[in-house]
Design a protein around this motif. Sequence first.
Motif, PDB file in Angstrom:
ATOM      1  N   LEU A  98       0.902  -1.370   0.100  1.00  0.00           N
ATOM      2  CA  LEU A  98      -0.117   0.066   0.156  1.00  0.00           C
ATOM      3  C   LEU A  98       0.774   1.280   0.267  1.00  0.00           C
ATOM      4  CD1 LEU A  98      -2.663  -0.780   2.614  1.00  0.00           C
ATOM      5  CD2 LEU A  98      -3.501   0.149  -0.156  1.00  0.00           C
ATOM      6  N   VAL A  99       2.062   1.015   0.973  1.00  0.00           N
ATOM      7  CA  VAL A  99       2.641   2.428   1.211  1.00  0.00           C
ATOM      8  C   VAL A  99       3.265   2.759  -0.606  1.00  0.00           C
ATOM      9  CG1 VAL A  99       4.614   3.137   2.090  1.00  0.00           C
ATOM     10  CG2 VAL A  99       2.638   2.140   3.293  1.00  0.00           C
ATOM     11  N   LEU A 100       3.661   1.620  -1.112  1.00  0.00           N
ATOM     12  CA  LEU A 100       4.614   1.786  -2.274  1.00  0.00           C
ATOM     13  C   LEU A 100       3.359   2.211  -3.258  1.00  0.00           C
ATOM     14  CD1 LEU A 100       7.316   1.021  -3.814  1.00  0.00           C
ATOM     15  CD2 LEU A 100       6.057  -1.172  -4.459  1.00  0.00           C
ATOM     16  N   ARG A 101       2.555   1.951  -3.869  1.00  0.00           N
ATOM     17  CA  ARG A 101       1.252   2.452  -4.156  1.00  0.00           C
ATOM     18  C   ARG A 101       1.262   3.888  -4.102  1.00  0.00           C
ATOM     19  NH1 ARG A 101      -0.766  -1.346  -7.569  1.00  0.00           N
ATOM     20  NH2 ARG A 101      -2.446   0.016  -8.658  1.00  0.00           N
ATOM     21  N   THR A 102       1.269   4.091  -2.899  1.00  0.00           N
ATOM     22  CA  THR A 102       0.437   5.596  -2.870  1.00  0.00           C
ATOM     23  C   THR A 102       1.369   6.584  -2.312  1.00  0.00           C
ATOM     24  OG1 THR A 102      -0.401   4.671  -0.694  1.00  0.00           O
ATOM     25  CG2 THR A 102      -1.773   4.152  -1.749  1.00  0.00           C
ATOM     26  N   GLY A 103       2.498   6.131  -1.538  1.00  0.00           N
ATOM     27  CA  GLY A 103       3.213   7.026  -1.086  1.00  0.00           C
ATOM     28  C   GLY A 103       2.603   7.879   0.581  1.00  0.00           C
ATOM     29  N   GLU A 104       1.454   7.053   0.433  1.00  0.00           N
ATOM     30  CA  GLU A 104       0.962   7.269   2.067  1.00  0.00           C
ATOM     31  C   GLU A 104       1.475   6.071   3.345  1.00  0.00           C
ATOM     32  OE1 GLU A 104       0.263  10.226   2.254  1.00  0.00           O
ATOM     33  OE2 GLU A 104       0.163  11.057   0.734  1.00  0.00           O
ATOM     34  N   SER A 105       1.117   6.327   4.364  1.00  0.00           N
ATOM     35  CA  SER A 105       1.924   5.658   5.390  1.00  0.00           C
ATOM     36  C   SER A 105       0.150   4.483   5.801  1.00  0.00           C
ATOM     37  CB  SER A 105       1.166   5.848   6.958  1.00  0.00           C
ATOM     38  OG  SER A 105       3.141   7.194   6.560  1.00  0.00           O
ATOM     39  N   GLY A 106       0.646   3.096   5.969  1.00  0.00           N
ATOM     40  CA  GLY A 106       0.087   2.588   5.705  1.00  0.00           C
ATOM     41  C   GLY A 106      -0.002   1.266   7.329  1.00  0.00           C
ATOM     42  N   SER A 107      -1.601   1.143   8.524  1.00  0.00           N
ATOM     43  CA  SER A 107      -1.317   0.555   9.261  1.00  0.00           C
ATOM     44  C   SER A 107      -2.527   0.128   9.580  1.00  0.00           C
ATOM     45  CB  SER A 107      -2.259   2.556  10.229  1.00  0.00           C
ATOM     46  OG  SER A 107      -1.224   3.009  10.336  1.00  0.00           O
ATOM     47  N   PHE A 108      -2.414  -1.524  10.934  1.00  0.00           N
ATOM     48  CA  PHE A 108      -3.458  -2.378  11.033  1.00  0.00           C
ATOM     49  C   PHE A 108      -3.487  -2.037  12.642  1.00  0.00           C
ATOM     50  CE2 PHE A 108      -4.733  -6.107  12.209  1.00  0.00           C
ATOM     51  CZ  PHE A 108      -5.417  -6.036  11.299  1.00  0.00           C
ATOM     52  N   PHE A 109      -5.089  -1.487  12.487  1.00  0.00           N
ATOM     53  CA  PHE A 109      -5.830  -1.712  14.297  1.00  0.00           C
ATOM     54  C   PHE A 109      -6.718  -2.541  15.121  1.00  0.00           C
ATOM     55  CE2 PHE A 109      -4.770   2.849  12.617  1.00  0.00           C
ATOM     56  CZ  PHE A 109      -4.462   3.553  13.824  1.00  0.00           C
ATOM     57  N   LYS A 110      -6.755  -2.224  15.303  1.00  0.00           N
ATOM     58  CA  LYS A 110      -7.361  -4.338  16.434  1.00  0.00           C
ATOM     59  C   LYS A 110      -7.824  -3.086  17.351  1.00  0.00           C
ATOM     60  CE  LYS A 110      -7.067  -8.417  19.171  1.00  0.00           C
ATOM     61  NZ  LYS A 110      -8.417  -9.169  18.541  1.00  0.00           N
ATOM     62  N   ARG A 111      -9.385  -3.911  17.766  1.00  0.00           N
ATOM     63  CA  ARG A 111     -10.284  -2.789  18.945  1.00  0.00           C
ATOM     64  C   ARG A 111      -9.290  -3.861  19.955  1.00  0.00           C
ATOM     65  NH1 ARG A 111     -16.279  -2.157  19.093  1.00  0.00           N
ATOM     66  NH2 ARG A 111     -16.775  -0.850  20.795  1.00  0.00           N
ATOM     67  N   GLU A 112      -9.166  -2.424  20.720  1.00  0.00           N
ATOM     68  CA  GLU A 112      -9.482  -3.390  22.083  1.00  0.00           C
ATOM     69  C   GLU A 112     -10.909  -2.448  23.636  1.00  0.00           C
ATOM     70  OE1 GLU A 112      -7.982  -6.284  23.254  1.00  0.00           O
ATOM     71  OE2 GLU A 112      -6.756  -6.818  21.878  1.00  0.00           O
ATOM     72  N   GLY A 113     -11.570  -2.597  23.012  1.00  0.00           N
ATOM     73  CA  GLY A 113     -12.572  -1.904  24.646  1.00  0.00           C
ATOM     74  C   GLY A 113     -13.255  -0.720  23.469  1.00  0.00           C
ATOM     75  N   ASN A 114     -12.909   0.139  24.725  1.00  0.00           N
ATOM     76  CA  ASN A 114     -13.612   1.467  23.580  1.00  0.00           C
ATOM     77  C   ASN A 114     -12.076   2.647  23.198  1.00  0.00           C
ATOM     78  OD1 ASN A 114     -12.167   2.211  25.550  1.00  0.00           O
ATOM     79  ND2 ASN A 114     -13.743   3.873  25.882  1.00  0.00           N
TER      80      ASN A 114
END
Length: 250
Positions: A98-114
């Motif tokens: 994703l970063v290579l294709r777009t030049g923006e930062s990529g993240s993966f988030f997981k929910r923990e409570g609220n």
Amino acid sequence: MAETALKTKGVEAVDKALHILSLFTADTPKLSLGEISQRSGYVKSTAMRLLISLQQAGLVVMQPDKSYMVGPQTFRLGHLYQRSLRLEPVVRPVLRALVLRTGESGSFFKREGNMRVCLFREDSSQVLREHVPEGEAVGLDKGAPGHVLSEFSDVDGTRPASDAQLARLPIVSLGQRGPDIAGIAAPVFGAAQGLVGAVTLSGPRTRFTPEVIEDMRPLVLEAARELTRALAGSFYDDLSVRVPRLDHVG
């Protein structure tokens, strides 16, 4: 046996100590004894005894100004938690693509409570970029990944997604978490886990023009689809959105 276990009460002192740990967030990484007492509802003497136990366990440390911060054991436990999920070998190549294709930062988030916790992050190489460090917790009420983790929390487990939800994918947010921050996110599902997390592209709002967003949307959706398939999920199998393939980088 499971029913009996659920009815078994925990240890009150442990619950109180863990509640104190929960007071430390990205917005409040350092707290005084008075602030901890006020936010927890515990009198100072009780809060102090709990903090001493947390210090001895390496879960909090006292600073020279007598304030408190989370200790080194929290990093060890967080790293162990991250590794135990076995997501990294699957998620990182997709984020890098994703970063290579777009030049923006990529993240993966997981929910923990609220809260939503950033498990994995691949930063853009651009000087001006939005940055969320791995391990940071952010509220669910703002930002594209927060909306994804809130709105799709019971999808694929107890109910299918509605047409209105599917029409919004991927979710875009502009200026919610900060006036200069933009993000695009989509949900990732596992075969048995339901909603596993949210894959996200984020960056300065000035670069997220309507045209750029339209180019990014299918890429984020394909990343979510690929991760879901890798985790044996089937959420995206029936979606008819045409998306380009991502070329992975190591």
